[in-house]
Design a protein around this motif. Structure first.
Motif, mmCIF file in Angstrom:
data_model
loop_
_atom_site.group_PDB
_atom_site.id
_atom_site.type_symbol
_atom_site.label_atom_id
_atom_site.label_comp_id
_atom_site.label_asym_id
_atom_site.label_seq_id
_atom_site.Cartn_x
_atom_site.Cartn_y
_atom_site.Cartn_z
ATOM 1 N N ASP A 147 0.933 -1.150 -0.082
ATOM 2 C CA ASP A 147 -0.094 -0.125 0.044
ATOM 3 C C ASP A 147 1.086 1.190 0.171
ATOM 4 O OD1 ASP A 147 -1.852 -1.856 2.505
ATOM 5 O OD2 ASP A 147 -2.305 -1.477 0.325
ATOM 6 N N MET A 148 2.051 1.081 0.502
ATOM 7 C CA MET A 148 3.153 2.204 0.715
ATOM 8 C C MET A 148 4.530 1.754 0.253
ATOM 9 S SD MET A 148 2.077 3.533 4.252
ATOM 10 C CE MET A 148 2.668 2.053 5.081
ATOM 11 N N LEU A 149 5.127 2.793 -0.272
ATOM 12 C CA LEU A 149 6.395 2.433 -0.827
ATOM 13 C C LEU A 149 7.433 1.833 0.107
ATOM 14 C CD1 LEU A 149 7.893 2.888 -3.675
ATOM 15 C CD2 LEU A 149 8.452 5.287 -2.658
ATOM 16 N N HIS A 150 7.300 2.239 1.624
ATOM 17 C CA HIS A 150 8.223 1.780 2.726
ATOM 18 C C HIS A 150 7.398 0.901 3.591
ATOM 19 C CE1 HIS A 150 11.357 4.272 0.635
ATOM 20 N NE2 HIS A 150 10.384 5.457 0.855
ATOM 21 N N GLN A 151 6.530 0.140 3.046
ATOM 22 C CA GLN A 151 5.711 -0.670 4.141
ATOM 23 C C GLN A 151 6.794 -1.771 4.545
ATOM 24 O OE1 GLN A 151 1.911 -2.031 2.098
ATOM 25 N NE2 GLN A 151 2.153 -3.881 3.184
ATOM 26 N N ARG A 152 6.415 -1.783 5.756
ATOM 27 C CA ARG A 152 7.275 -2.807 6.683
ATOM 28 C C ARG A 152 6.395 -4.017 6.753
ATOM 29 N NH1 ARG A 152 11.528 -0.018 9.214
ATOM 30 N NH2 ARG A 152 11.209 2.295 9.126
ATOM 31 N N VAL A 153 7.050 -5.286 6.534
ATOM 32 C CA VAL A 153 6.624 -6.697 6.937
ATOM 33 C C VAL A 153 7.454 -7.357 7.826
ATOM 34 C CG1 VAL A 153 5.368 -6.807 4.600
ATOM 35 C CG2 VAL A 153 7.847 -7.478 4.780
ATOM 36 N N PRO A 154 6.760 -8.436 8.663
ATOM 37 C CA PRO A 154 7.731 -9.467 9.245
ATOM 38 C C PRO A 154 8.110 -10.325 8.047
ATOM 39 C CG PRO A 154 5.470 -9.309 9.988
ATOM 40 C CD PRO A 154 5.192 -8.552 8.825
ATOM 41 N N LEU A 155 9.563 -10.720 8.570
ATOM 42 C CA LEU A 155 9.847 -11.599 7.387
ATOM 43 C C LEU A 155 10.561 -12.752 8.223
ATOM 44 C CD1 LEU A 155 10.976 -12.029 4.473
ATOM 45 C CD2 LEU A 155 13.046 -10.874 5.010
#
Ligand code: AHG
Ligand code: MN
Ligand code: MN
Ligand code: MN
Length: 336
Positions: free
Chosen positions: A309-317
């Motif tokens: 949704d956003m350029l710098h979206q964070r996710v658990p990896l």
């Protein structure tokens, strides 16, 4: 081993059309030149004025290191001139980076982490560059809008990384397997050194910042306890290895097998989904992992299926050996 360059390997092993291969080769060659320039500065960092911080804070809320800034400016300068891009996005830049009209443009879009592992620069520990290559859906020559680059990882045309370590390596995929190339500084070429890389289905190493333990939720704590104990498929504790540079921790996981985890934590209320970025870290490395027979997940599904949704979206990896990642997905599912 016969010396096979990246370009030779691309032209002989990829199924792209001739014109696409030509344009893609130009993109790769400019990326490779950028990496050689960055590698040269990383290798002499202590002798150049590239250690320490710039005093700036970036869009991530991080202290910008001089080498972050240097790598970012090299990549933006060179890739604008590759003649095949219409837009770029960098971990270090808040907004989309359009390719100005005065430069020849193409339909590729490049998303990159110019320097990964910044906290390790000043102590001479491996750092890297991560890249993700997307294609514009329509071939208009209008300026690229943000929505056009916000594509799920499955849309990537290619992805990979450079690792600046005892040797400088390039590992990448165009969707037909993963190949590794090592820079021979005496000829200035990346030569094929790790053909058809496959990640072992099961590993014996887990890689996580155990210092975040008090900030994890219960299922995450239970997962780490399983790796630390005998209650796992090995019947003995996994080894813990954690460099703190994602590219280095991922590269070891790709070669030796095992699992890297940067789960969500409650350390920073501004980063409820964990620290790592979807578009310039998790997606490209998950494409490499899947192409090598591994898996990249956010704990519930495939990283590659997540549309940003956003350029710098964070996710658990959670990324690495298929069976180790699947164990985590199953555990989170049971706990939900
Ligand atoms: P970057 O230097 O590009 O901002 O990325 C740093 C990331 C990644 O390289 C690594 O896995 C992680 O930060 C380490 O974070 P912690 O220090 O919180 O463990
Ligand atoms: Mn950073
Ligand atoms: Mn990074
Ligand atoms: Mn970075």
């Amino acid at each position: 081993m016969r010396q096979v360059t990246v370009t030779e390997h691309l032209l002989t092993h990829q199924s792209m059309s001739a014109s696409a291969t030509g344009r893609f080769t130009s993109l790769l060659n400019e990326l490779i030149l950028s990496a050689k320039i960055i590698s040269r500065s990383v290798n002499k960092a202590g002798l150049l004025d590239v250690l320490g911080g710039t005093g700036e804070v970036n869009v991530q809320g991080e202290q910008v290191q001089k080498l972050d800034e240097f790598a970012n400016s090299i990549l933006i300068h060179r890739m604008k001139r590759a003649g095949v891009l219409c837009a770029m996005a960098s971990e270090e830049n808040a907004d989309l980076i359009p390719v100005p009209e005065k430069f020849q443009r193409g339909s590729y879009m490049l998303v990159f982490d110019p320097l990964d592992g910044s906290s390790n620069i000043d102590v001479n520990i491996n750092v890297g560059t991560i890249f993700s290559i997307l294609k514009r859906k329509d071939n208009s020559d209008k300026e690229v809008s943000l929505s056009e680059i916000l594509q799920a990882g499955v849309e990537q045309v290619a992805a990979g990384y450079f690792l600046y370590g005892p040797s400088t390596m390039m590992v990448y995929t165009t969707g037909r397997g993963v190949n590794g190339f090592t820079l021979d500084p005496s000829v200035g070429e990346f030569l094929l050194s790790h053909p058809n890389m496959r990640i072992p289905e099961d590993g014996k190493i887990y890689s996580v910042n155990e210092g975040n333990q008090m900030y994890w939720d219960t299922p995450t704590k239970e997962i780490m306890e399983t790796f630390r104990s005998k209650q796992n498929k090995l019947g003995k504790p996994y080894s813990l290895r954690y460099v703190g540079s994602l590219v280095a921790d991922f590269h070891r996981t790709l070669l030796y097998g095992g699992i890297f985890l940067y789960p969500m934590d409650h350390k920073d209320p501004n980063k409820p989904s964990g620290k790592l970025r979807l578009m310039c870290e998790a997606s490209p490395l998950s494409m490499v992992a899947e192409q090598a027979g591994g898996l990249g997940s956010d704990g519930s599904g495939r990283i590659l299926d997540i549309k940003p949704d956003m350029l710098h979206q964070r996710v658990p990896l959670i990324i690495g050996s298929k069976n180790d990642v699947q164990f985590c997905i199953d555990h989170y599912k049971k706990a939900s």
